[in-house]
Design a protein around this motif. Structure first.
Motif, PDB file in Angstrom:
ATOM      1  N   VAL A 121       0.832  -1.206   0.000  1.00 32.52           N
ATOM      2  CA  VAL A 121       0.000   0.000   0.000  1.00 32.52           C
ATOM      3  C   VAL A 121       0.870   1.261   0.000  1.00 32.52           C
ATOM      4  O   VAL A 121       0.599   2.219  -0.737  1.00 32.52           O
ATOM      5  N   GLU A 122       1.931   1.257   0.804  1.00 31.18           N
ATOM      6  CA  GLU A 122       2.838   2.413   0.836  1.00 31.18           C
ATOM      7  C   GLU A 122       3.502   2.631  -0.517  1.00 31.18           C
ATOM      8  O   GLU A 122       3.586   3.763  -1.009  1.00 31.18           O
ATOM      9  N   ILE A 123       4.005   1.551  -1.099  1.00 31.64           N
ATOM     10  CA  ILE A 123       4.693   1.649  -2.384  1.00 31.64           C
ATOM     11  C   ILE A 123       3.748   2.194  -3.453  1.00 31.64           C
ATOM     12  O   ILE A 123       4.130   3.023  -4.278  1.00 31.64           O
ATOM     13  N   TYR A 124       2.512   1.730  -3.430  1.00 31.35           N
ATOM     14  CA  TYR A 124       1.550   2.133  -4.460  1.00 31.35           C
ATOM     15  C   TYR A 124       1.098   3.576  -4.270  1.00 31.35           C
ATOM     16  O   TYR A 124       1.079   4.363  -5.223  1.00 31.35           O
ATOM     17  N   ASN A 125       0.741   3.929  -3.041  1.00 31.51           N
ATOM     18  CA  ASN A 125       0.165   5.253  -2.800  1.00 31.51           C
ATOM     19  C   ASN A 125       1.198   6.359  -2.656  1.00 31.51           C
ATOM     20  O   ASN A 125       0.916   7.514  -2.998  1.00 31.51           O
ATOM     21  N   ARG A 126       2.386   6.028  -2.147  1.00 28.73           N
ATOM     22  CA  ARG A 126       3.398   7.054  -1.891  1.00 28.73           C
ATOM     23  C   ARG A 126       4.751   6.626  -2.460  1.00 28.73           C
ATOM     24  O   ARG A 126       5.696   6.375  -1.712  1.00 28.73           O
ATOM     25  N   PRO A 127       4.868   6.526  -3.787  1.00 30.16           N
ATOM     26  CA  PRO A 127       6.164   6.147  -4.359  1.00 30.16           C
ATOM     27  C   PRO A 127       7.234   7.176  -4.008  1.00 30.16           C
ATOM     28  O   PRO A 127       6.981   8.385  -4.024  1.00 30.16           O
ATOM     29  N   ALA A 128       8.428   6.688  -3.712  1.00 29.58           N
ATOM     30  CA  ALA A 128       9.515   7.587  -3.306  1.00 29.58           C
ATOM     31  C   ALA A 128      10.203   8.234  -4.494  1.00 29.58           C
ATOM     32  O   ALA A 128      10.862   9.265  -4.339  1.00 29.58           O
ATOM     33  N   THR A 129      10.073   7.640  -5.676  1.00 26.55           N
ATOM     34  CA  THR A 129      10.730   8.171  -6.868  1.00 26.55           C
ATOM     35  C   THR A 129       9.811   8.000  -8.075  1.00 26.55           C
ATOM     36  O   THR A 129       8.841   7.237  -8.051  1.00 26.55           O
ATOM     37  N   ARG A 130      10.168   8.709  -9.130  1.00 22.04           N
ATOM     38  CA  ARG A 130       9.404   8.591 -10.377  1.00 22.04           C
ATOM     39  C   ARG A 130       9.483   7.169 -10.917  1.00 22.04           C
ATOM     40  O   ARG A 130       8.495   6.651 -11.447  1.00 22.04           O
ATOM     41  N   PHE A 131      10.645   6.530 -10.782  1.00 20.95           N
ATOM     42  CA  PHE A 131      10.762   5.151 -11.271  1.00 20.95           C
ATOM     43  C   PHE A 131       9.763   4.241 -10.565  1.00 20.95           C
ATOM     44  O   PHE A 131       9.082   3.442 -11.203  1.00 20.95           O
ATOM     45  N   VAL A 132       9.672   4.333  -9.236  1.00 17.51           N
ATOM     46  CA  VAL A 132       8.761   3.464  -8.480  1.00 17.51           C
ATOM     47  C   VAL A 132       7.323   3.705  -8.913  1.00 17.51           C
ATOM     48  O   VAL A 132       6.561   2.760  -9.164  1.00 17.51           O
ATOM     49  N   GLY A 133       6.924   4.969  -9.021  1.00 20.14           N
ATOM     50  CA  GLY A 133       5.554   5.277  -9.433  1.00 20.14           C
ATOM     51  C   GLY A 133       5.237   4.772 -10.824  1.00 20.14           C
ATOM     52  O   GLY A 133       4.127   4.321 -11.103  1.00 20.14           O
ATOM     53  N   GLY A 134       6.236   4.830 -11.721  1.00 19.28           N
ATOM     54  CA  GLY A 134       6.017   4.384 -13.085  1.00 19.28           C
ATOM     55  C   GLY A 134       6.103   2.886 -13.261  1.00 19.28           C
ATOM     56  O   GLY A 134       5.558   2.331 -14.218  1.00 19.28           O
ATOM     57  N   PHE A 135       6.771   2.198 -12.329  1.00 19.35           N
ATOM     58  CA  PHE A 135       6.915   0.740 -12.432  1.00 19.35           C
ATOM     59  C   PHE A 135       5.748   0.012 -11.779  1.00 19.35           C
ATOM     60  O   PHE A 135       5.352  -1.065 -12.220  1.00 19.35           O
ATOM     61  N   ILE A 136       5.216   0.599 -10.713  1.00 20.21           N
ATOM     62  CA  ILE A 136       4.128  -0.030  -9.963  1.00 20.21           C
ATOM     63  C   ILE A 136       2.797   0.535 -10.438  1.00 20.21           C
ATOM     64  O   ILE A 136       2.620   1.739 -10.549  1.00 20.21           O
ATOM     65  N   GLY A 137       1.848  -0.343 -10.666  1.00 16.01           N
ATOM     66  CA  GLY A 137       0.502   0.083 -11.029  1.00 16.01           C
ATOM     67  C   GLY A 137       0.179  -0.250 -12.476  1.00 16.01           C
ATOM     68  O   GLY A 137       1.047  -0.232 -13.340  1.00 16.01           O
ATOM     69  N   ASN A 138      -1.073  -0.567 -12.729  1.00 13.47           N
ATOM     70  CA  ASN A 138      -1.546  -0.849 -14.074  1.00 13.47           C
ATOM     71  C   ASN A 138      -2.902  -0.165 -14.274  1.00 13.47           C
ATOM     72  O   ASN A 138      -3.908  -0.648 -13.775  1.00 13.47           O
ATOM     73  N   PRO A 139      -2.935   0.985 -14.939  1.00 10.46           N
ATOM     74  CA  PRO A 139      -1.819   1.661 -15.601  1.00 10.46           C
ATOM     75  C   PRO A 139      -0.857   2.268 -14.583  1.00 10.46           C
ATOM     76  O   PRO A 139      -1.220   2.478 -13.425  1.00 10.46           O
ATOM     77  N   PRO A 140       0.378   2.574 -15.012  1.00  4.07           N
ATOM     78  CA  PRO A 140       1.327   3.189 -14.097  1.00  4.07           C
ATOM     79  C   PRO A 140       0.897   4.608 -13.732  1.00  4.07           C
ATOM     80  O   PRO A 140      -0.003   5.183 -14.358  1.00  4.07           O
ATOM     81  N   MET A 141       1.552   5.160 -12.722  1.00  2.69           N
ATOM     82  CA  MET A 141       1.261   6.529 -12.304  1.00  2.69           C
ATOM     83  C   MET A 141       1.509   7.496 -13.463  1.00  2.69           C
ATOM     84  O   MET A 141       2.432   7.318 -14.259  1.00  2.69           O
ATOM     85  N   ASN A 142       0.642   8.509 -13.577  1.00  2.18           N
ATOM     86  CA  ASN A 142       0.816   9.572 -14.567  1.00  2.18           C
ATOM     87  C   ASN A 142       1.717  10.660 -14.002  1.00  2.18           C
ATOM     88  O   ASN A 142       1.650  10.977 -12.810  1.00  2.18           O
ATOM     89  N   PHE A 143       2.542  11.262 -14.860  1.00  2.00           N
ATOM     90  CA  PHE A 143       3.440  12.331 -14.447  1.00  2.00           C
ATOM     91  C   PHE A 143       3.227  13.536 -15.363  1.00  2.00           C
ATOM     92  O   PHE A 143       3.432  13.435 -16.575  1.00  2.00           O
ATOM     93  N   ILE A 144       2.811  14.648 -14.769  1.00  2.00           N
ATOM     94  CA  ILE A 144       2.507  15.847 -15.546  1.00  2.00           C
ATOM     95  C   ILE A 144       3.374  16.990 -15.019  1.00  2.00           C
ATOM     96  O   ILE A 144       3.295  17.351 -13.836  1.00  2.00           O
ATOM     97  N   LYS A 145       4.198  17.555 -15.878  1.00  2.00           N
ATOM     98  CA  LYS A 145       5.008  18.702 -15.472  1.00  2.00           C
ATOM     99  C   LYS A 145       4.128  19.950 -15.503  1.00  2.00           C
ATOM    100  O   LYS A 145       3.481  20.246 -16.514  1.00  2.00           O
ATOM    101  N   VAL A 146       4.074  20.657 -14.368  1.00  2.00           N
ATOM    102  CA  VAL A 146       3.207  21.831 -14.244  1.00  2.00           C
ATOM    103  C   VAL A 146       4.009  23.007 -13.680  1.00  2.00           C
ATOM    104  O   VAL A 146       5.028  22.824 -13.003  1.00  2.00           O
ATOM    105  N   ALA A 147       3.529  24.207 -13.976  1.00  2.00           N
ATOM    106  CA  ALA A 147       4.187  25.427 -13.506  1.00  2.00           C
ATOM    107  C   ALA A 147       3.744  25.754 -12.084  1.00  2.00           C
ATOM    108  O   ALA A 147       2.590  25.498 -11.692  1.00  2.00           O
TER     109      ALA A 147
END
Length: 352
Positions: free
Chosen positions: A219-245
């Motif tokens: 649950v921790e790994i899924y909800n609170r990834p420590a890095t972009r790699f973890v968020g993008g590797f865990i989950g189907n679909p993986p976590m979305n990453f949006i660069k914002v101002a």
């Protein structure tokens, strides 16, 4: 006690550094998965624990004792491999008994342990058969029973379900979790399959490039990834990453203003899980251009873009969004992960 302490373990193959000072503690009776893509170092670390590889530096302890330099047979371990490794010329009974025979156990103990392990894995009807009369799933049960029969301090498993078909893998995963909970054996499990790791583990160590990027509960790994790699590797679909101002400490999300991390610069990466959104009026949410809408039965999977950046989101199956639509999405603020664009590391969690 069969806790495992991995202390600053490094492993180099010539100029290639497969492990870069990995430190990890696995508690007595715990099931920990080493999860990551091919080449991340997970199997190398398992083989160092097993004594099949020698660490370049660092220490591995089981209980209070260092096992560096001990031959595999003296480490109190058992191992289950990907390819079953059952002996075709032996009956199931003799396969399960093999480790006990190597320990020169007496016949009464062999019989008792074989029957106990066979009962746990539901292979009692097959004890007189040879492996060529068994299915792949049954042979893998034999391999696990053989490992458990010797009552090891630590059980090491190297992608043991990867050769099974999808339905059998699901069945074996359920049985394996039940068996290991009953046995209470400290288990280290190597896999590249996040579903296996999430379903089986007490904790997951996500590895990448020879380091442990994060260790925590599923649950921790899924909800609170420590890095972009973890968020993008865990989950189907993986976590979305949006660069914002970021402007005056705020990020504009459609009609909403959301507080950014206090240490963020002019830009920050907003990480969001696909299901952490709901439909909203265009004026009140993030604008998403839907490229493909896929009804998946239990949910609707949308692929498209936000701020010209690719995203995948999940909506209830009852929604009527179609390919080509432009929709508004409201974010669940408590499920946002903020990440640094430079380091890819997550900022401390913020609440709404």
């Amino acid at each position: 006690m069969a806790n495992i302490v991995i202390d600053r373990v490094r492993k180099s193959f010539g100029a290639f550094e497969a492990l870069k000072e990995v430190s990890l503690t696995i508690h007595d009776g715990e099931f920990v998965s080493l999860l990551g893509p091919s080449g991340c170092g997970k199997t190398t670390l398992l083989r160092i624990i097993a004594g099949l590889e020698t660490a370049t530096s660092g220490d591995v302890r089981i209980g209070d004792n260092s096992i560096i330099g001990l031959p595999p047979k003296d480490r109190g371990l058992a191992m289950v491999f990907q390819n079953y490794a059952v002996f075709p010329h032996m009956t199931v009974y003799e396969n399960v008994a093999f480790g006990l025979r190597m320990q020169k156990a007496d016949d009464l103990r062999v019989k008792a342990q074989v029957e106990k392990a066979a009962g746990l894995l539901h292979i009692e009807p097959y004890l007189d058969r040879y492996p060529n009369k068994l299915s792949g799933g049954q042979r893998q049960r034999v391999a696990v029973a053989r490992a458990l029969a010797v009552e090891p301090k630590v059980l090491l498993m190297d992608e043991p379900l990867s050769n099974l078909d999808a339905l059998l893998r699901l069945e074996m995963r359920t049985e394996l979790k039940t068996v290991l909970q009953s046995a209470g054996t400290t288990t280290v499990y190597v896999t590249h399959d996040q579903t296996e790791a999430m379903g089986l583990s007490d904790r997951i160590a996500v590895m990448h490039g020879g380091v442990v990027e994060q260790i925590g509960s599923p649950v921790e790994i899924y909800n609170r990834p420590a890095t972009r790699f973890v968020g993008g590797f865990i989950g189907n679909p993986p976590m979305n990453f949006i660069k914002v101002a970021v402007s005056n400490g705020q990020v504009a999300a459609g009609g909403e203003q959301i507080s950014a991390p206090k240490d963020a610069g002019h830009e920050v990466i907003l990480g969001m899980r696909g299901e952490a959104v709901e439909l909203a009026p265009l004026s009140a949410g993030l604008e998403m251009k839907v490229r493909v809408a896929e009804p998946m039965g239990s949910h609707l999977l949308l692929t498209g873009s936000i701020h010209d950046q690719p995203v995948r989101v999940i909506l209830p199956a009852s929604e009527t969004v179609k390919s080509g639509d432009t929709i508004g999405l409201k974010l669940d603020r408590n499920r946002i992960t903020w990440l640094s664009p430079e380091s890819g590391k997550a900022y401390p969690a913020l609440t709404a």
